[in-house]
Motif scaffolding. Structure first.
Motif, PDB file in Angstrom:
ATOM      1  N   HIS A 105      14.999 -10.184  16.965  1.00 52.38           N
ATOM      2  CA  HIS A 105      14.404 -10.622  15.906  1.00 52.38           C
ATOM      3  C   HIS A 105      14.405 -11.831  15.789  1.00 52.38           C
ATOM      4  N   ALA A 106      13.436 -12.302  14.797  1.00 54.35           N
ATOM      5  CA  ALA A 106      13.903 -14.126  14.585  1.00 54.35           C
ATOM      6  C   ALA A 106      14.740 -13.898  12.997  1.00 54.35           C
ATOM      7  N   ILE A 107      15.631 -14.701  12.907  1.00 57.40           N
ATOM      8  CA  ILE A 107      16.307 -14.836  11.509  1.00 57.40           C
ATOM      9  C   ILE A 107      16.670 -15.996  10.659  1.00 57.40           C
ATOM     10  N   VAL A 108      16.420 -16.576  10.138  1.00 59.88           N
ATOM     11  CA  VAL A 108      16.182 -17.804   9.734  1.00 59.88           C
ATOM     12  C   VAL A 108      16.261 -17.744   8.446  1.00 59.88           C
TER      13      VAL A 108
ATOM     14  N   TYR B  89      17.137  -9.543  22.254  1.00 66.07           N
ATOM     15  CA  TYR B  89      17.600 -10.761  21.924  1.00 66.07           C
ATOM     16  C   TYR B  89      17.600 -10.955  21.055  1.00 66.07           C
ATOM     17  N   HIS B  90      18.390 -11.612  20.062  1.00 67.09           N
ATOM     18  CA  HIS B  90      17.537 -12.275  18.639  1.00 67.09           C
ATOM     19  C   HIS B  90      18.130 -13.992  18.285  1.00 67.09           C
ATOM     20  N   VAL B  91      17.415 -14.104  17.734  1.00 67.95           N
ATOM     21  CA  VAL B  91      16.976 -15.478  16.890  1.00 67.95           C
ATOM     22  C   VAL B  91      17.703 -15.796  15.955  1.00 67.95           C
ATOM     23  N   ALA B  92      19.260 -16.679  15.764  1.00 65.47           N
ATOM     24  CA  ALA B  92      19.474 -16.628  14.255  1.00 65.47           C
ATOM     25  C   ALA B  92      19.683 -18.636  14.288  1.00 65.47           C
TER      26      ALA B  92
ATOM     27  N   PHE C 206       8.788 -17.571  21.710  1.00 66.33           N
ATOM     28  CA  PHE C 206       9.311 -16.443  22.225  1.00 66.33           C
ATOM     29  C   PHE C 206       8.644 -15.081  22.523  1.00 66.33           C
ATOM     30  N   GLY C 207       7.507 -14.785  21.825  1.00 66.94           N
ATOM     31  CA  GLY C 207       6.385 -13.784  22.138  1.00 66.94           C
ATOM     32  C   GLY C 207       5.974 -13.548  23.149  1.00 66.94           C
ATOM     33  N   ARG C 208       6.105 -14.381  24.372  1.00 65.83           N
ATOM     34  CA  ARG C 208       5.271 -14.825  25.731  1.00 65.83           C
ATOM     35  C   ARG C 208       6.551 -14.199  26.200  1.00 65.83           C
ATOM     36  N   TYR C 209       7.465 -14.096  25.954  1.00 62.21           N
ATOM     37  CA  TYR C 209       8.828 -13.516  26.831  1.00 62.21           C
ATOM     38  C   TYR C 209       8.545 -11.471  27.597  1.00 62.21           C
TER      39      TYR C 209
ATOM     40  N   ASP D  56      10.932 -24.963  -0.231  1.00 62.18           N
ATOM     41  CA  ASP D  56      11.989 -24.022  -0.892  1.00 62.18           C
ATOM     42  C   ASP D  56      12.489 -23.125   0.643  1.00 62.18           C
ATOM     43  N   PRO D  57      13.489 -22.725   0.332  1.00 62.11           N
ATOM     44  CA  PRO D  57      14.348 -21.936   1.940  1.00 62.11           C
ATOM     45  C   PRO D  57      12.818 -21.229   1.776  1.00 62.11           C
ATOM     46  N   GLU D  58      12.226 -20.460   1.568  1.00 66.92           N
ATOM     47  CA  GLU D  58      11.728 -19.986   1.740  1.00 66.92           C
ATOM     48  C   GLU D  58      10.224 -20.457   3.274  1.00 66.92           C
ATOM     49  N   GLN D  59       9.912 -21.482   2.781  1.00 59.86           N
ATOM     50  CA  GLN D  59       8.567 -21.918   3.361  1.00 59.86           C
ATOM     51  C   GLN D  59       9.866 -22.412   4.387  1.00 59.86           C
ATOM     52  N   TRP D  60      10.557 -23.563   4.542  1.00 59.17           N
ATOM     53  CA  TRP D  60      11.351 -23.131   5.823  1.00 59.17           C
ATOM     54  C   TRP D  60      11.035 -21.638   6.665  1.00 59.17           C
ATOM     55  N   GLN D  61      12.070 -20.431   6.445  1.00 58.24           N
ATOM     56  CA  GLN D  61      12.223 -19.781   6.614  1.00 58.24           C
ATOM     57  C   GLN D  61      10.946 -19.471   7.268  1.00 58.24           C
ATOM     58  N   THR D  62       9.309 -19.147   6.745  1.00 55.28           N
ATOM     59  CA  THR D  62       7.944 -18.522   6.892  1.00 55.28           C
ATOM     60  C   THR D  62       8.052 -19.663   8.439  1.00 55.28           C
ATOM     61  N   ALA D  63       8.208 -20.561   8.172  1.00 47.76           N
ATOM     62  CA  ALA D  63       7.764 -21.543   9.426  1.00 47.76           C
ATOM     63  C   ALA D  63       8.037 -21.468  10.836  1.00 47.76           C
ATOM     64  N   LEU D  64       8.824 -21.090  10.398  1.00 47.17           N
ATOM     65  CA  LEU D  64      10.681 -21.007  11.635  1.00 47.17           C
ATOM     66  C   LEU D  64      10.350 -19.381  12.408  1.00 47.17           C
ATOM     67  N   THR D  65      10.218 -19.063  11.301  1.00 47.19           N
ATOM     68  CA  THR D  65      10.301 -18.072  11.800  1.00 47.19           C
ATOM     69  C   THR D  65       8.618 -17.767  12.750  1.00 47.19           C
ATOM     70  N   ALA D  66       7.740 -17.817  11.800  1.00 49.23           N
ATOM     71  CA  ALA D  66       6.603 -17.438  12.662  1.00 49.23           C
ATOM     72  C   ALA D  66       6.676 -18.471  13.947  1.00 49.23           C
ATOM     73  N   GLU D  67       6.946 -19.690  13.806  1.00 46.13           N
ATOM     74  CA  GLU D  67       7.150 -20.242  15.604  1.00 46.13           C
ATOM     75  C   GLU D  67       7.965 -19.782  16.611  1.00 46.13           C
TER      76      GLU D  67
END
Length: 207
Positions: free
Chosen positions: A43-46, A86-89, A77-80, A61-72
């Motif tokens: 999981h990507a937890i932002v 493992y989860h990235v928080a 890391f989807g290449r691995y 807005d916090p939701e904008q950061w969550q969307t941008a960072l989660t997608a990135e």
């Protein structure tokens, strides 16, 4: 009072960083990637609700950061394709999204500060007890050489910073090979090519 002092120090740090140079871009993944052993993204937890907003910054807005960072995080890391999750928080601790300023004289840079924690899904434990701080600036380009506040929207600035931040997270994780051992290393097994080479010697010594 203590919180107020921490807030003031955070604002001061953001203000100082905003006048520094820019980072290399994390937009391109390239053909090569870091070595992360048995890593597979769970999981990507932002979270970004408590982020400090630097002086002279656009707001997001916090939701904008969550969307941008989660997608990135998912893109990089989807290449691995390891065999262990493992989860990235990530917690957004502070940011500056540059506003239009006078070129050269007052042309602030965009800045993002994160706290990062990696979780082992199977063990349900944190691999780093305290969040690791990541600080990145916007990438240098034709649009940001003066100030991204003049040429980019807040969404474009956030995308730029998110790409650089997640690339920095990957570089940090690569320095922790003990967190992501290959399955054969974790189980104490010997690689097949080593076994085949050692077999004749073993047979001779036993005769």
């Amino acid at each position: 009072m203590e919180f107020s002092g921490l807030k003031s120090r955070a604002l001061g740090a953001l203000a100082a960083l905003a006048v520094l140079g820019a980072c290399a871009s994390g937009a391109q993944l390239g053909e090569e990637r870091g070595e992360l052993g048995n890593f597979r993204l769970g999981h990507a937890i932002v979270v970004a609700d408590n982020a400090t907003v630097g002086p002279a910054s656009r707001r997001a807005d916090p939701e904008q950061w969550q969307t941008a960072l989660t997608a990135e995080i998912e893109r990089r890391f989807g290449r691995y394709d390891g065999d262990k999750f493992y989860h990235v928080a990530v917690a957004v601790q502070g940011y500056v999204l540059a506003v239009p300023g006078i070129p050269i004289v007052a042309a602030p840079k965009s800045v993002l500060i994160l706290g990062v924690t990696i979780w082992d899904d199977e063990a349900q434990t944190k691999l780093n007890e305290s969040p690791h701080r990541i600080t990145v600036l916007e990438s240098l380009s034709g649009e940001t050489v003066v100030s991204s506040g003049l040429t980019q929207s807040a969404e474009q600035q956030m995308q730029n910073l998110s790409e650089n931040a997640v690339a920095a997270i990957e570089r940090w994780m690569v320095t922790k090979p003990e967190w992501f051992p290959l399955a054969q290393d974790a189980d104490g097994l010997v690689a097949p090519d080593v076994v085949s080479e050692a077999a004749p010697d073993t047979a001779v010594s036993g005769s």
